[in-house]
Design a protein around this motif. Structure first.
Motif, PDB file in Angstrom:
ATOM      1  N   ASP A 105       2.363  -2.896  -2.747  1.00  0.00           N
ATOM      2  CA  ASP A 105       3.269  -2.791  -1.601  1.00  0.00           C
ATOM      3  C   ASP A 105       4.372  -1.766  -1.855  1.00  0.00           C
ATOM      4  N   ARG A 106       4.892  -1.741  -3.072  1.00  0.00           N
ATOM      5  CA  ARG A 106       5.942  -0.779  -3.401  1.00  0.00           C
ATOM      6  C   ARG A 106       5.438   0.655  -3.262  1.00  0.00           C
ATOM      7  N   ARG A 107       4.207   0.873  -3.711  1.00  0.00           N
ATOM      8  CA  ARG A 107       3.650   2.223  -3.636  1.00  0.00           C
ATOM      9  C   ARG A 107       3.357   2.622  -2.196  1.00  0.00           C
ATOM     10  N   LEU A 108       2.836   1.704  -1.406  1.00  0.00           N
ATOM     11  CA  LEU A 108       2.539   2.010  -0.007  1.00  0.00           C
ATOM     12  C   LEU A 108       3.813   2.315   0.769  1.00  0.00           C
ATOM     13  N   CYS A 157      -8.442   8.023  -8.273  1.00  0.00           N
ATOM     14  CA  CYS A 157      -9.026   6.864  -8.944  1.00  0.00           C
ATOM     15  C   CYS A 157      -9.446   5.888  -7.858  1.00  0.00           C
ATOM     16  N   LEU A 158     -10.718   5.499  -7.828  1.00  0.00           N
ATOM     17  CA  LEU A 158     -11.187   4.653  -6.731  1.00  0.00           C
ATOM     18  C   LEU A 158     -10.571   3.259  -6.788  1.00  0.00           C
ATOM     19  N   SER A 159     -10.215   2.777  -7.965  1.00  0.00           N
ATOM     20  CA  SER A 159      -9.532   1.480  -8.047  1.00  0.00           C
ATOM     21  C   SER A 159      -8.213   1.524  -7.287  1.00  0.00           C
ATOM     22  N   CYS A 160      -7.479   2.607  -7.434  1.00  0.00           N
ATOM     23  CA  CYS A 160      -6.226   2.782  -6.690  1.00  0.00           C
ATOM     24  C   CYS A 160      -6.507   2.833  -5.191  1.00  0.00           C
ATOM     25  N   VAL A 161      -7.510   3.608  -4.808  1.00  0.00           N
ATOM     26  CA  VAL A 161      -7.856   3.764  -3.394  1.00  0.00           C
ATOM     27  C   VAL A 161      -8.209   2.414  -2.773  1.00  0.00           C
ATOM     28  N   LEU A 162      -8.982   1.603  -3.483  1.00  0.00           N
ATOM     29  CA  LEU A 162      -9.366   0.294  -2.960  1.00  0.00           C
ATOM     30  C   LEU A 162      -8.148  -0.601  -2.761  1.00  0.00           C
ATOM     31  N   ASN A 163      -7.216  -0.549  -3.700  1.00  0.00           N
ATOM     32  CA  ASN A 163      -5.999  -1.349  -3.574  1.00  0.00           C
ATOM     33  C   ASN A 163      -5.202  -0.965  -2.334  1.00  0.00           C
ATOM     34  N   PHE A 164      -5.061   0.335  -2.117  1.00  0.00           N
ATOM     35  CA  PHE A 164      -4.267   0.800  -0.985  1.00  0.00           C
ATOM     36  C   PHE A 164      -4.988   0.583   0.338  1.00  0.00           C
ATOM     37  N   ALA A 165      -6.288   0.791   0.356  1.00  0.00           N
ATOM     38  CA  ALA A 165      -7.043   0.735   1.607  1.00  0.00           C
ATOM     39  C   ALA A 165      -7.020  -0.648   2.242  1.00  0.00           C
ATOM     40  N   ALA A 185      -3.042  -0.853   3.594  1.00  0.00           N
ATOM     41  CA  ALA A 185      -2.300   0.237   4.226  1.00  0.00           C
ATOM     42  C   ALA A 185      -2.302   0.131   5.741  1.00  0.00           C
ATOM     43  N   SER A 186      -1.243   0.645   6.344  1.00  0.00           N
ATOM     44  CA  SER A 186      -1.183   0.761   7.795  1.00  0.00           C
ATOM     45  C   SER A 186      -0.345   1.996   8.122  1.00  0.00           C
ATOM     46  N   GLY A 187      -0.721   2.696   9.182  1.00  0.00           N
ATOM     47  CA  GLY A 187       0.049   3.857   9.591  1.00  0.00           C
ATOM     48  C   GLY A 187      -0.467   5.166   9.038  1.00  0.00           C
ATOM     49  N   PHE A 188      -1.400   5.112   8.074  1.00  0.00           N
ATOM     50  CA  PHE A 188      -2.005   6.334   7.559  1.00  0.00           C
ATOM     51  C   PHE A 188      -3.375   5.987   6.979  1.00  0.00           C
ATOM     52  N   ARG A 189      -4.192   7.008   6.796  1.00  0.00           N
ATOM     53  CA  ARG A 189      -5.529   6.819   6.228  1.00  0.00           C
ATOM     54  C   ARG A 189      -5.455   6.887   4.710  1.00  0.00           C
ATOM     55  N   VAL A 190      -6.281   6.072   4.072  1.00  0.00           N
ATOM     56  CA  VAL A 190      -6.400   6.112   2.621  1.00  0.00           C
ATOM     57  C   VAL A 190      -7.765   6.691   2.277  1.00  0.00           C
ATOM     58  N   ARG A 191      -7.751   7.758   1.492  1.00  0.00           N
ATOM     59  CA  ARG A 191      -9.010   8.430   1.172  1.00  0.00           C
ATOM     60  C   ARG A 191      -9.056   8.809  -0.300  1.00  0.00           C
ATOM     61  N   TYR A 227     -12.944   2.395   2.964  1.00  0.00           N
ATOM     62  CA  TYR A 227     -12.843   1.449   1.852  1.00  0.00           C
ATOM     63  C   TYR A 227     -12.043   0.188   2.207  1.00  0.00           C
ATOM     64  N   SER A 228     -11.630   0.064   3.454  1.00  0.00           N
ATOM     65  CA  SER A 228     -10.690  -0.998   3.820  1.00  0.00           C
ATOM     66  C   SER A 228     -11.263  -2.404   3.708  1.00  0.00           C
ATOM     67  N   GLU A 229     -12.583  -2.551   3.842  1.00  0.00           N
ATOM     68  CA  GLU A 229     -13.177  -3.888   3.840  1.00  0.00           C
ATOM     69  C   GLU A 229     -13.896  -4.235   2.541  1.00  0.00           C
TER      70      GLU A 229
END
Length: 373
Positions: free
Chosen positions: A299-302, A317-325, A328-334, A347-349
């Motif tokens: 949450d702090r990073r988002l 790093c895909l582990s990071c991407v999965l955590n954010f996806a 996240a709201s308001g922007f895309r995570v890729r 990756y959101s689901e």
């Protein structure tokens, strides 16, 4: 987490250095949610000895070292305490054996089995001087991206081989030092038999874990982003999350930014990036040991990403991407490679799908298989 308290050892080397040199200036505590939670300076923790619970609550992200004026490492003390705790039977690490990459069945292998993810069409474990090593997270949760990355490399090295192994870092992070060393020996032997001289990685964890371990074997380790050529003109404002393993050398950070700029993207930085990057919440396996703290880190990073006004939050790093996806709201995570290779994976689901494997009667059977001795 019901574990034993601290003891006299508590990571003797790093602990001793902290006890002798830490000035309790507070700079690390100002950046670290765990140290803030503990409410003591590393000097005081070192003098009394870190507890097992504290050790397994640390993300091992090394931000403490990056901000320390003299480069001390509270994370090193906590990591050493993990090893000590496992050796002394102070922590029930086998309760987390579903994470062990050297088991016949682990969480990644189960997910690939149930989601019918395989790479039979690729040259898996074939002899060759060049090998692509995507890492266990990418081959499990980003199969389309994995294939696209392999085909990109095949244009550069037509006979590149494909490896589906883990780098072994989870074993070392969990304090299973001997088991980690055995796994590293297995991996070295495999690479020798295949004749691999160049290992191309997509994951910063794999890159930094394997580079020094394989150097004595004469095996060079590179990132997939090295010398990335210009791509199609991209549009949009991107902010990049730098992964913790990259903070001290910044190899991925530099190469990724160069590749995105060459493709026409405009970049904007978060307040904490590069050497001072915040952890995404997946470091040190704390999403399993301390999910509450892991989510607070995410949450702090988002929040920082949102403050940039960028439409895309990109990670390498895909582990990071999965955590954010998932949050996240308001922007895309890729993933950066999705952007560079023209992929559109969502990756959101994925975390929800992984959790669903353990729902209902079938989920109970999946868990039984996963945890079987």
């Amino acid at each position: 987490m019901n574990v034993a308290r601290g003891g006299a050892g508590s990571g003797a080397g790093p602990r001793r250095e902290l006890a002798e040199k830490c000035t309790a200036c507070g700079q690390c505590a100002a950046s670290c949610l765990l140290l803030e939670e503990i409410g003591e300076a590393p000097l005081d923790i070192a003098c009394r000895g870190a507890t097992v619970e504290e050790a397994f609550s640390c993300s091992l992200c090394e931000l403490c070292t990056a901000v320390c004026p003299i480069g001390l490492s509270p994370a090193g003390m906590f990591a050493a305490k993990r090893v000590e705790a496992i050796a002394g039977g102070e922590f029930p690490i086998d309760d987390y054996r579903y994470l062990y990459p050297d088991r016949e069945l682990n969480i990644c292998k189960l997910y690939r089995e149930k989601c019918n993810i395989h790479y039979q069409e690729l040259p898996v474990d074939q002899e060759g001087e060049v090998a692509f090593f995507p890492g266990c997270t990418m081959i499990t949760y980003g199969p389309d991206l994995t294939r696209a990355a392999f085909h990109h490399l095949a244009e550069l090295w037509p006979r590149v081989t494909f490896l589906t192994d883990c780098c072994g870092k989870p074993l070392y992070q969990m304090g299973l030092k001997e088991r980690g060393e055995n796994f590293t020996a297995f991996l070295k032997d495999k690479l020798k038999k295949l004749g691999v001289r160049l290992l191309v990685t997509a994951c910063p964890n794999c890159f930094y874990e394997l580079r020094n371990r394989l150097a004595p074997e004469g095996i060079e380790v590179r990132t997939i982003y090295e010398n990335w050529g210009p791509g199609a003109a991209g549009k949009g404002l991107i902010t990049i999350h730098d992964s913790c393993p990259d903070r001290h050398e910044g190899i991925f950070a530099q190469q990724v930014r160069e590749a995105l700029r060459n493709s026409g993207y405009q970049l904007v930085e978060m307040e904490h990036y590069g050497a001072n990057t915040f952890c995404c919440g997946s470091g040190g396996q704390i999403s399993h040991f301390r999910p509450d703290l892991a989510m607070a880190l995410t949450d702090r990073r988002l929040e920082e990403a949102s403050d940039t006004g960028a439409g895309i939050l990109a990670g390498y790093c895909l582990s990071c991407v999965l955590n954010f996806a998932r949050a996240a709201s308001g922007f895309r995570v890729r993933h950066v490679l999705d952007i560079l290779l023209g992929q559109e994976e969502d990756y959101s689901e994925i975390k929800k799908r992984a959790k669903a494997l353990f729902s209902g009667p079938e989920g109970e059977e999946n868990w039984r298989r996963l945890m079987a001795e």
